[in-house]
Design a protein around this motif. Structure first.
Motif, PDB file in Angstrom:
ATOM      1  N   ALA A  13      85.170  28.912  36.862  1.00 40.46           N
ATOM      2  CA  ALA A  13      85.255  27.472  36.621  1.00 40.46           C
ATOM      3  C   ALA A  13      86.613  26.949  37.044  1.00 40.46           C
ATOM      4  O   ALA A  13      87.610  27.683  37.097  1.00 40.46           O
ATOM      5  CB  ALA A  13      85.014  27.169  35.146  1.00 40.46           C
ATOM      6  N   TYR A  14      86.630  25.657  37.371  1.00 40.23           N
ATOM      7  CA  TYR A  14      87.867  24.926  37.605  1.00 40.23           C
ATOM      8  C   TYR A  14      87.975  23.886  36.490  1.00 40.23           C
ATOM      9  O   TYR A  14      87.204  22.930  36.445  1.00 40.23           O
ATOM     10  CB  TYR A  14      87.848  24.248  38.970  1.00 40.23           C
ATOM     11  CG  TYR A  14      87.764  25.228  40.125  1.00 40.23           C
ATOM     12  CD1 TYR A  14      88.874  25.990  40.498  1.00 40.23           C
ATOM     13  CD2 TYR A  14      86.580  25.397  40.838  1.00 40.23           C
ATOM     14  CE1 TYR A  14      88.805  26.880  41.555  1.00 40.23           C
ATOM     15  CE2 TYR A  14      86.501  26.286  41.892  1.00 40.23           C
ATOM     16  CZ  TYR A  14      87.616  27.027  42.248  1.00 40.23           C
ATOM     17  OH  TYR A  14      87.548  27.925  43.283  1.00 40.23           O
ATOM     18  N   GLU A  21      77.998  31.009  37.342  1.00 43.37           N
ATOM     19  CA  GLU A  21      77.714  31.399  35.959  1.00 43.37           C
ATOM     20  C   GLU A  21      76.844  32.645  35.910  1.00 43.37           C
ATOM     21  O   GLU A  21      75.797  32.717  36.560  1.00 43.37           O
ATOM     22  CB  GLU A  21      77.016  30.257  35.218  1.00 43.37           C
ATOM     23  CG  GLU A  21      76.863  30.511  33.730  1.00 43.37           C
ATOM     24  CD  GLU A  21      76.458  29.266  32.964  1.00 43.37           C
ATOM     25  OE1 GLU A  21      76.491  29.304  31.727  1.00 43.37           O
ATOM     26  OE2 GLU A  21      76.114  28.256  33.607  1.00 43.37           O
ATOM     27  N   GLY A  22      77.331  33.671  35.172  1.00 45.23           N
ATOM     28  CA  GLY A  22      76.548  34.875  34.924  1.00 45.23           C
ATOM     29  C   GLY A  22      76.187  35.662  36.165  1.00 45.23           C
ATOM     30  O   GLY A  22      75.102  36.241  36.240  1.00 45.23           O
ATOM     31  N   ALA A  40      79.723  23.560  48.179  1.00 42.66           N
ATOM     32  CA  ALA A  40      79.934  23.513  46.724  1.00 42.66           C
ATOM     33  C   ALA A  40      78.944  24.368  45.943  1.00 42.66           C
ATOM     34  O   ALA A  40      78.725  24.130  44.754  1.00 42.66           O
ATOM     35  CB  ALA A  40      79.891  22.070  46.215  1.00 42.66           C
ATOM     36  N   CYS A  41      78.383  25.400  46.593  1.00 39.25           N
ATOM     37  CA  CYS A  41      77.439  26.268  45.880  1.00 39.25           C
ATOM     38  C   CYS A  41      78.136  27.417  45.158  1.00 39.25           C
ATOM     39  O   CYS A  41      77.509  28.131  44.385  1.00 39.25           O
ATOM     40  CB  CYS A  41      76.394  26.820  46.848  1.00 39.25           C
ATOM     41  SG  CYS A  41      77.023  28.090  47.973  1.00 39.25           S
ATOM     42  N   GLY A  42      79.434  27.637  45.447  1.00 38.74           N
ATOM     43  CA  GLY A  42      80.174  28.694  44.769  1.00 38.74           C
ATOM     44  C   GLY A  42      80.492  29.900  45.620  1.00 38.74           C
ATOM     45  O   GLY A  42      81.062  30.871  45.127  1.00 38.74           O
ATOM     46  N   ARG A  57      86.301  33.055  33.912  1.00 40.14           N
ATOM     47  CA  ARG A  57      86.221  32.513  32.556  1.00 40.14           C
ATOM     48  C   ARG A  57      85.503  33.509  31.655  1.00 40.14           C
ATOM     49  O   ARG A  57      85.869  33.691  30.494  1.00 40.14           O
ATOM     50  CB  ARG A  57      85.490  31.161  32.555  1.00 40.14           C
ATOM     51  CG  ARG A  57      85.243  30.603  31.164  1.00 40.14           C
ATOM     52  CD  ARG A  57      84.765  29.169  31.209  1.00 40.14           C
ATOM     53  NE  ARG A  57      85.842  28.277  31.644  1.00 40.14           N
ATOM     54  CZ  ARG A  57      85.700  26.968  31.821  1.00 40.14           C
ATOM     55  NH1 ARG A  57      84.516  26.404  31.621  1.00 40.14           N
ATOM     56  NH2 ARG A  57      86.723  26.230  32.192  1.00 40.14           N
ATOM     57  N   GLU A  58      84.480  34.143  32.197  1.00 44.49           N
ATOM     58  CA  GLU A  58      83.758  35.198  31.491  1.00 44.49           C
ATOM     59  C   GLU A  58      83.362  36.265  32.503  1.00 44.49           C
ATOM     60  O   GLU A  58      83.325  36.030  33.707  1.00 44.49           O
ATOM     61  CB  GLU A  58      82.497  34.649  30.808  1.00 44.49           C
ATOM     62  CG  GLU A  58      82.758  33.653  29.699  1.00 44.49           C
ATOM     63  CD  GLU A  58      81.469  33.156  29.073  1.00 44.49           C
ATOM     64  OE1 GLU A  58      80.396  33.727  29.369  1.00 44.49           O
ATOM     65  OE2 GLU A  58      81.526  32.189  28.298  1.00 44.49           O
TER      66      GLU A  58
END
Length: 264
Positions: A13-14, A21-22, A40-42, A57-58
């Motif tokens: 995350a920013y 995520e996950g 912007a898909c990661g 973040r996790e």
């Protein structure tokens, strides 16, 4: 399939915006993995985390079963080379000096430069066709020349794992092919594991052993390009109507967009 570099439950995350995520991802050893997906898909965010430029973040990124977060920076730099999307060179640095910085992870206080360092830098500059630019200032070069210099620095690092974020940016079509052919050659001749982020889906299908398609921070498909690239996937991931045909040169999937707009 073996994998030295993996992610488990990775969330990135920013500030308050979650991008990935996950995510569970295994990078196949000794192969060229290409990550594709819409803007912007990661995909670039994931690559940054694989090189420990972004703290999760996790979850975690694992190298040989160890969390990157627990490893010394120099040890990571000896094993993972990373070319980010928009690298910045120090003012007035020459091409030769910038490429030589790729050897810093392998140097010691009692031995600042060695014959092995010299060989690695010379080889990297020859491979990327920047030897003639050695004494030029990097900030005087064209965008395409600078990109090849940055790639040379990453190659000089001589790591077993190489991460490249859109390495064909600023390059004309001939130099794009040269760079991607170089990636394949490094993989074949030296057994390097390479992860590349590309925008061009046809180039990705042509050069990848393992293709990862991402959308909205998740992996929606991965595997051999012939298995992943379908008309349905392109429609779902990129929102593009197309026809997928065999590439007449390589036999890999070739995406042909639908008919262009016409007044008729």
């Amino acid at each position: 399939m073996t994998a030295r570099l993996t992610t488990r439950g990775l969330t990135l995350a920013y500030e308050e915006r979650t991008v990935v995520e996950g995510l569970d991802l295994d990078v196949p050893d000794g192969r060229v993995t290409v990550i594709v997906g819409p803007n912007a898909c990661g995909k670039s965010t994931t690559l940054r985390a694989l090189g420990r430029l972004l703290k999760p973040r996790e979850g975690s990124v694992l190298l040989d079963g160890e969390s990157l977060a627990t490893l010394p920076t120099k040890r990571i730099a000896q094993r993972i080379g990373l070319l980010p999307q928009t690298p910045v060179a120090p003012d007035s640095i020459t091409v030769g000096d910038l490429v030589a910085r790729g050897r810093q992870p392998h140097q010691h206080w009692w031995q600042q430069w060695s014959d092995e360092d010299e060989r690695a830098v010379t080889d990297a500059m020859d491979r990327t066709d920047v030897s003639a630019l050695a004494d030029r200032a990097v900030d005087e070069l064209s965008g395409g020349q600078r990109q090849r210099v940055w790639i040379a620095m990453a190659l000089a690092q001589e790591t077993g794992l190489l991460l490249l974020d859109e390495p064909t940016t600023y390059l004309d079509i001939a130099h794009q092919v040269e760079v991607l052919d170089l990636v394949r050659q490094l993989n074949h001749d030296q057994g390097r594991t390479v992860v590349v982020v590309l925008h061009d889906l046809n180039q990705a299908a042509r050069y990848a052993d393992h293709l990862v398609a991402m959308k909205s921070g998740e992996v929606v498909a991965e595997g051999a390009p012939a298995e992943v690239v379908t008309e349905e996937l392109v429609r779902d991931v990129f929102g593009l109507e197309c026809v997928v045909v065999p590439d007449p040169v390589t036999g890999s999937p070739l995406i042909v967009p639908g008919a262009p707009w016409s007044a008729a």
